[in-house]
Design an enzyme around this catalytic site. Structure first.
Site, PDB file in Angstrom:
ATOM      1  CD  GLU A 191      33.240  64.821  53.457  1.00 41.57           C
ATOM      2  OE1 GLU A 191      33.467  65.155  54.638  1.00 41.57           O
ATOM      3  OE2 GLU A 191      34.001  64.110  52.785  1.00 41.57           O
ATOM      4  CE  LYS A 228      31.784  72.234  61.830  1.00 35.31           C
ATOM      5  NZ  LYS A 228      31.296  71.820  63.149  1.00 35.31           N
ATOM      6  CG  ASP A 267      25.783  69.333  66.106  1.00 28.71           C
ATOM      7  OD1 ASP A 267      26.883  69.402  66.680  1.00 28.71           O
ATOM      8  OD2 ASP A 267      24.791  70.002  66.434  1.00 28.71           O
ATOM      9  CE1 TYR A 301      35.793  64.438  60.432  1.00 22.77           C
ATOM     10  CE2 TYR A 301      33.503  63.861  60.845  1.00 22.77           C
ATOM     11  CZ  TYR A 301      34.704  64.365  61.284  1.00 22.77           C
ATOM     12  OH  TYR A 301      34.832  64.804  62.568  1.00 22.77           O
ATOM     13  CE  LYS A 313      29.045  76.811  63.287  1.00 27.93           C
ATOM     14  NZ  LYS A 313      29.098  75.697  64.245  1.00 27.93           N
ATOM     15  CB  CYS A 317      -4.397  83.723  91.601  1.00 26.92           C
ATOM     16  SG  CYS A 317      -5.169  82.770  90.292  1.00 26.92           S
ATOM     17  CB  CYS A 375      -9.122  83.174  92.389  1.00 28.44           C
ATOM     18  SG  CYS A 375      -7.576  82.574  93.115  1.00 28.44           S
ATOM     19  CB  CYS A 383      -3.128  80.136  92.445  1.00 24.15           C
ATOM     20  SG  CYS A 383      -4.758  80.335  93.194  1.00 24.15           S
ATOM     21  CB  CYS A 385      -8.124  79.076  91.879  1.00 28.34           C
ATOM     22  SG  CYS A 385      -7.537  79.853  90.379  1.00 28.34           S
TER      23      CYS A 385
HETATM   24  S1  IVH Z   1      36.960  67.462  58.372  1.00 25.73           S
HETATM   25  C1  IVH Z   1      41.069  69.230  60.219  1.00 25.73           C
HETATM   26  N1  IVH Z   1      34.524  66.805  57.862  1.00 25.73           N
HETATM   27  O1  IVH Z   1      33.779  69.567  62.735  1.00 25.73           O
HETATM   28  C2  IVH Z   1      39.638  69.120  60.397  1.00 25.73           C
HETATM   29  N2  IVH Z   1      35.022  67.612  60.041  1.00 25.73           N
HETATM   30  O2  IVH Z   1      34.720  72.270  63.679  1.00 25.73           O
HETATM   31  C3  IVH Z   1      39.133  68.049  59.534  1.00 25.73           C
HETATM   32  N3  IVH Z   1      33.069  67.623  61.548  1.00 25.73           N
HETATM   33  O3  IVH Z   1      36.419  68.654  64.797  1.00 25.73           O
HETATM   34  C4  IVH Z   1      37.739  67.858  59.836  1.00 25.73           C
HETATM   35  N4  IVH Z   1      31.643  66.795  60.104  1.00 25.73           N
HETATM   36  O4  IVH Z   1      34.582  66.967  64.506  1.00 25.73           O
HETATM   37  C5  IVH Z   1      35.375  67.281  58.782  1.00 25.73           C
HETATM   38  N5  IVH Z   1      32.395  66.122  57.229  1.00 25.73           N
HETATM   39  C6  IVH Z   1      33.242  66.592  58.163  1.00 25.73           C
HETATM   40  C7  IVH Z   1      32.813  66.901  59.478  1.00 25.73           C
HETATM   41  C8  IVH Z   1      33.742  67.426  60.395  1.00 25.73           C
HETATM   42  C9  IVH Z   1      31.795  67.220  61.351  1.00 25.73           C
HETATM   43  C10 IVH Z   1      33.573  68.185  62.828  1.00 25.73           C
HETATM   44  C11 IVH Z   1      34.882  67.621  63.302  1.00 25.73           C
HETATM   45  C12 IVH Z   1      35.756  68.798  63.584  1.00 25.73           C
HETATM   46  C13 IVH Z   1      34.771  69.914  63.656  1.00 25.73           C
HETATM   47  C14 IVH Z   1      35.464  71.187  63.269  1.00 25.73           C
END
Ligand code: IVH
Length: 710
Positions: free
Chosen positions: A135, A137, A139, A258, A355, A449, A452, A467, A472
């Site tokens: 899935e 991650k 942000d 998630y 990452k 400057c 000028c 300036c 100028c």
């Molecule tokens: S699973 C036990 N799934 O990433 C951890 N985390 O660096 C289970 N996060 O604190 C987390 N998307 O806030 C999971 N699809 C995803 C996620 C996710 C973002 C975040 C989450 C966690 C952090 C870990």
């Protein structure tokens, strides 16, 4: 009620009269309205779709509110009207999570993922039977939601992992968090689901536009402007901790679930439900229960190689995804296997974050140019050996000011790291000190400057060197560009490049030269023909008739933008009238603070400026407030308008002028301050955005024209 029944009921209710029912009917009607509204919310916020108009939705909502205010005994805590709570003061309490919210271990490439697989196969020794769910991650800001007896009872932030802030009221204003979910059908009495609170790009952009509009008016009022939102993540995290849930609602957050953190059976015992034994399947179930969960952006794979390939493909397409993601999460799909694999005190061993790399490039800092702005501000600009970054060639990057250079300890000749902040503006993240060979040179910020040679000044509390020579040449050139630009005199034939050329050829040296051009000289320049000279002549002659506010804005008086210019225009018959205005009188004007007033006062008390105005007038430039005498009506007084798409009966500019002549105001973007969006043919993004704000009326061109017919 199933979907079809809900739809039927919705249609039936919409056909009825919106009256206050008798007491005997009130409770049933309120219950029906709640089901129907929840049904439409679910379609809108979870499936991102809509099957009734905003107007109809608002009607249903208003009807429910009406019934509840007449029969408060029938209000239920989970009524949709209770979602945006009424400005309660939230003092956040600390709560302990039902199970600690752990972190994730990081990985950066396919090799790291292969190592991860090795670790888990060692743990369970059944390599062939492991499946992976991958899935994004997200942000954002993580959140834990507790449901008890099907009712949403508590939301908490991650905090330190063991304890977080209790933010239930704020979470209730997030439409994609259901207030009720039918867990009892599975024999689940209590459950904690976890996810991420985010703002999608479209809503983030809307918020930014709104804030820009707000700041413009604050600025006009001489008030302190609000900080701009930095990025969706900060904005979402900040929103969750706001005191007023109504403000939280305005941030248009979403929660994507998630993970399941904890569940309890009907006897109050922790358990792992037999029907919730796969990460992928669990998300399907939560989605059916009304939660927003990863959808097309997830995948399930038989091998770690396939999971890695999926991660990589998302790394390459992350920019086109409407939610900020900073990586992917690879999870062992089977919950029983997860339990066997186990966890450390810090992270689960059955999951790993992949990452994404920050979009970076490296290049050599060749030299620094010092640019002089129209107000004399000196900006250091790094010239680098051109490099590609995220599909664009970069050769020049702003270094902002002297402090930035010292803080980053950047030297001439350094190899610098270039990143794209927010994937838009390139930015120098720092220098690679290990690449230095002793030939690098300290950057000496100039004391005079570059254009000028006048000495530079920097007030102690500011970070910008300026300036201060009013003559100028570099500032003059920038001021000339500003003069003809779109928001000022709008001289279409006199764009930036042409101004620079004319300045270099000494064809124009000040504003008045523009209206007294030596067209014979221009005709002889390379690239100029009779036709282009004729066009230029025409656009300059048209510019002479521009409304006065355009000239006021074009003069480049410090702190005077188009809004202040329009405000000033209303006060005078002729621009020179402002010579008689004292600072106090200026400050009395709506939207003009002391700093702006001082600057206007100084401009009109400088004899050279008055001579300039007189000369412009002699050359035929309009200095009178003709528009005041041309006001047609006050029919649109107090109303705001925005045009989008192709108009058939008038040009966009004519339409805007009509708004002003009838006392209305034009806005430049969609915001909650907008009253009417006039949508022409092929209206696109603005229309979609406006449709999400119920208070905006969307009308067509004819309806608009009817509004100003008397
Ligand atoms: S699973 C036990 N799934 O990433 C951890 N985390 O660096 C289970 N996060 O604190 C987390 N998307 O806030 C999971 N699809 C995803 C996620 C996710 C973002 C975040 C989450 C966690 C952090 C870990």
């Amino acid at each position: 009620m199933n979907q079809e029944e809900c739809l039927q009921l919705s249609n039936q209710l919409l056909k009825g009269d919106f009256e206050i029912p008798k007491e005997s009917d009130a409770e049933l009607l309120a219950t029906q309205l709640r089901s129907v509204i929840n049904f439409h919310d679910q379609i809108y916020y979870v499936q991102s779709n809509s099957i009734i108009t905003d107007y109809e939705y608002d009607q249903l909502f208003a009807w429910l509110k009406l019934i509840e205010s007449n029969y408060p005994e029938f209000i239920t805590p989970n009524s949709p009207t209770q979602k945006v709570a009424n400005g309660l003061n939230n003092d956040f309490q600390t709560v302990t999570h039902l199970k600690p919210m752990m972190s994730l271990e990081n990985s950066y490439n396919a090799e790291d993922l292969a190592d991860f697989e090795k670790r888990i196969t060692d743990a369970i020794a059944t390599r062939n039977t492991i499946q992976y769910t991958v899935e994004p991650k997200y942000d954002g800001s993580s959140i834990a939601l507790v449901y008890e007896n099907d009712i949403f009872v508590r939301a908490a932030t991650r905090g330190n992992g063991n304890e977080g802030d209790e933010i239930t009221q704020n979470a209730k204003s997030i439409k994609s968090i259901p207030l009720k979910a039918n867990f009892s059908q599975f024999g689940i009495r209590k459950i904690e689901v976890r996810g991420e609170v985010i703002i999608n790009s479209a809503n983030f952009e809307l918020l930014l536009n709104e804030r820009n509009e707000l700041n413009k008016s604050l600025k006009l009022a001489g008030k302190k402007t609000l900080e701009l939102f930095k990025n969706p993540r900060n904005t979402a995290a900040g929103a969750l901790r706001m005191k007023d849930p109504k403000e939280v609602a305005a941030r248009k957050l979403d929660a994507i679930i998630y993970n399941i953190g904890y569940m309890e059976d009907m006897d109050g015992k922790e358990f792992s439900h037999p029907a919730f034994q796969s990460q992928y399947g669990n998300m399907d179930k939560l989605h059916d229960l009304g939660f927003k969960t990863p959808e097309a952006e997830r995948g399930k794979f038989e091998t770690i190689e396939a999971a890695a390939a999926f991660c990589l493909s998302w790394e390459n397409q992350r920019a086109s995804f409407p939610i900020e993601i900073d990586g992917m999460v690879v999870k062992v799909d089977d919950i029983l296997q997860q339990t066997i694999i186990g966890k450390t005190t810090h992270h689960p061993k059955w999951a790993i974050a992949y990452k994404f790399k920050a979009q970076q490039a490296f290049s050599v800092l060749l030299k620094i140019d010092y640019q002089v702005g129209r107000t004399g501000a000196i900006t250091p600009v790094a010239k680098i050996d051109p490099v590609q970054l995220a599909g664009v060639e970069i050769s020049s990057i702003s270094l902002h000011n002297e402090e930035f250079i010292t803080e980053k300890n950047i030297l001439l000749g350094d190899t610098v790291i270039i990143e794209r902040a927010g994937d838009v503006i390139p930015y120098i993240a720092g220098a690679l000190f290990e690449k230095r060979n002793g030939t690098e040179i300290k950057i000496q910020f100039p004391s005079t400057c570059p254009s000028c040679n006048h000495h530079l000044v920097k007030p102690i509390e500011e970070s910008i060197w300026r300036c201060i020579n009013p003559n100028c040449p570099a500032q003059l050139e920038e001021r000339l560009i500003h003069f003809g630009s779109k928001n000022c005199m709008e001289i279409t034939g006199l764009g930036e490049e042409i101004v620079r050329k004319f300045v270099a050829e000494k064809i124009i040296q000040n504003f008045t030269d523009i209206f007294d051009l030596d067209y014979e000289k221009i005709r002889k320049l390379e690239g100029w023909k009779d036709k282009s000279v004729e066009n230029l002549k025409q656009s300059i002659s048209q510019a002479k008739q521009q409304p006065l506010w355009r000239l006021i804005a074009a003069l480049g008086i410090r702190h005077v933008g188009t809004n202040t210019a329009k405000q000033l225009e209303k006060q005078v018959q002729k621009l020179q009238d402002l010579q008689d205005w004292e600072i106090e009188k200026l400050t009395e004007l709506e939207d003009i603070g002391p700093k702006v007033a001082q600057s206007i006062f100084e401009f009109f008390n400088d004899e050279e400026n008055i001579q300039l105005l007189n000369k412009l007038e002699e050359l035929g430039v309009n200095l009178s407030n003709i528009s005041s005498s041309l006001k047609l009506s006050a029919l649109l007084e107090g109303k705001t308008f925005l045009f989008t798409g192709t108009l058939n009966k008038m040009s966009r500019d004519d339409a805007k002028e009509l708004v002003e002549k009838h006392g209305g105001k034009n806005l430049s973007g969609i915001s909650a301050n907008l009253h009417f969006l006039i949508a022409g043919e092929k209206a696109g993004g603005k229309l979609t955005k406006a449709q999400k704000i119920p208070s905006i009326q969307i009308i067509d061109e004819d309806t608009f024209l009817n509004m100003i017919k008397d």
